[in-house]
Design an enzyme around this catalytic site. Structure first.
Site, PDB file in Angstrom:
ATOM      1  N   PRO A   1      -1.955   6.514   5.452  1.00  0.00           N
ATOM      2  CG  PRO A   1      -4.261   6.748   5.637  1.00  0.00           C
ATOM      3  CD  PRO A   1      -3.098   7.127   4.812  1.00  0.00           C
ATOM      4  CD  GLU A   2       2.415   2.340   4.892  1.00  0.00           C
ATOM      5  OE1 GLU A   2       3.035   1.361   5.342  1.00  0.00           O
ATOM      6  OE2 GLU A   2       2.932   3.180   4.139  1.00  0.00           O
TER       7      GLU A   2
ATOM      8  CE  LYS B   1      -1.646  -0.664   3.457  1.00  0.00           C
ATOM      9  NZ  LYS B   1      -1.225  -0.410   2.062  1.00  0.00           N
TER      10      LYS B   1
ATOM     11  NE  ARG C   1       2.400   1.504  -3.889  1.00  0.00           N
ATOM     12  CZ  ARG C   1       1.782   0.627  -4.662  1.00  0.00           C
ATOM     13  NH1 ARG C   1       2.469  -0.160  -5.455  1.00  0.00           N
ATOM     14  NH2 ARG C   1       0.476   0.547  -4.640  1.00  0.00           N
TER      15      ARG C   1
END
Length: 291
Positions: free
Chosen positions: A2-3, A61, A266
């Site tokens: 979720p962003e 967020k 990442r």
DNA sequence: CCGAAAACCTGAACGC
DNA sequence: TGCGTTCAGGTTTTCG
């Protein structure tokens, strides 16, 4: 994960289904999910019982339910958190962590989180923000968001563009997915020094950020892993990714081969053909001793 | 100030 | 078939 777009879709669902309702009972099924509530799970439950939810709000967020009286139920979904509206009799989900029941006996609010990186807490609100959100920068959907000052902040960083975009104290709401998508839209290389941008670059970056987030929002968010909205529906943004998760595929803009590299630990996807790697500007900084 | 790395967690994917 | 290993990622914290 979720962003901003995913959290906003969830917020809209909560705004529609829990505002105005009064909490009756709170069931903490997994203590780790309320670990940020330092006073403990009993205090957490006690602070919610009898409170009416006034509004559902968000910055970046972070998501919170305004309880009035300068307090809020703060939620961060982490990487796998969900806020679901469910009928009272629905079978408990495998990773159900917290259940809120309401005084009207209607639908429940459930926090479900496989990896438990997310969590809930009741927080004091100061100047309109729960305390843990105070250090988070405004996000691009905020009416007071000022792109010029954000870009100025990014340019001052002596770091790569992707890393700067992920820094929630510079601009919030952008995570690994939308950072890649925004940089591709802006035709900028994720490792370009943040200080190397000139006007055309930062204008493109500003438009890329907004464009990527709006695309996410209009597609109901991206469901890689287990993101779901408050009704349990998946988004479709994952089908619209320009580069994210598309290593080896063709760049939709120039046909180049999309590459995967690791930045700050990442996975990072970009097109080496059309995403320009800027060079560091000479003397980006100051002003030696003004004396 | 910068940035790497560790810690937190679980299920999927993979290797043998 | 099944066990063990690796990986993914948001945020905070620690350390160089």
């Amino acid at each position: 994960m979720p962003e901003l777009p995913e959290v906003e879709v969830v917020r809209l669902g909560l705004a529609a289904h829990v505002t105005g309702r009064t909490v009756a009972a709170v069931d903490v099924c997994h203590p780790r999910s309320v670990r940020r509530h330092l006073a403990g799970e009993l205090d957490f439950a006690a602070r919610l019982a009898g409170r009416q939810i006034r509004a559902a709000q968000r910055r970046g967020k972070y998501l919170w339910l305004d309880l009035g009286d300068e307090q809020a139920l703060l939620a961060h979904l982490g990487m796998s958190g969900q806020m679901r509206i469910q009928p009272p009799g629905a079978i408990d989900e495998t990773h159900l962590r917290v259940r809120l029941q309401f005084a009207d006996g209607g639908s429940e609010l459930r926090f479900i989180d496989q990896r438990t990186f997310g969590g809930l807490s009741v927080e004091e609100v100061v100047d309109g923000l729960p305390i843990p959100v105070a250090h988070i920068a405004r996000d691009p959907m905020d009416p007071c968001f000022d792109p010029d000052s954000v870009i100025a902040g990014i340019r001052q960083r002596r770091t790569g563009l992707k890393r700067a975009l992920l820094d929630q104290t510079l601009v919030s709401g952008i995570g690994n997915i939308y950072a890649d998508e925004a940089l591709h839209r802006a035709e900028l290389h994720p490792l370009s020094p943040a200080g190397s941008m000139r006007a055309p670059h930062w204008e493109a970056l500003r438009d890329g950020i907004v464009g990527a987030l709006e695309a996410g929002l209009s597609n109901g968010g991206a469901s890689i892993d287990d993101y779901r909205d408050s009704r349990g529906e998946q988004g479709s943004m994952q089908d619209e990714f320009l580069v994210h998760t598309r290593a080896g595929e063709e760049c939709p803009r120039c046909g180049g081969r999309i590459l995967r590299i690791v930045v700050s630990g990442r996975s990072t996807y970009f097109c080496p053909e059309c995403q320009t790697r800027l060079r560091r500007r000479r003397k980006p900084r100051v002003a030696r001793a003004a004396k």
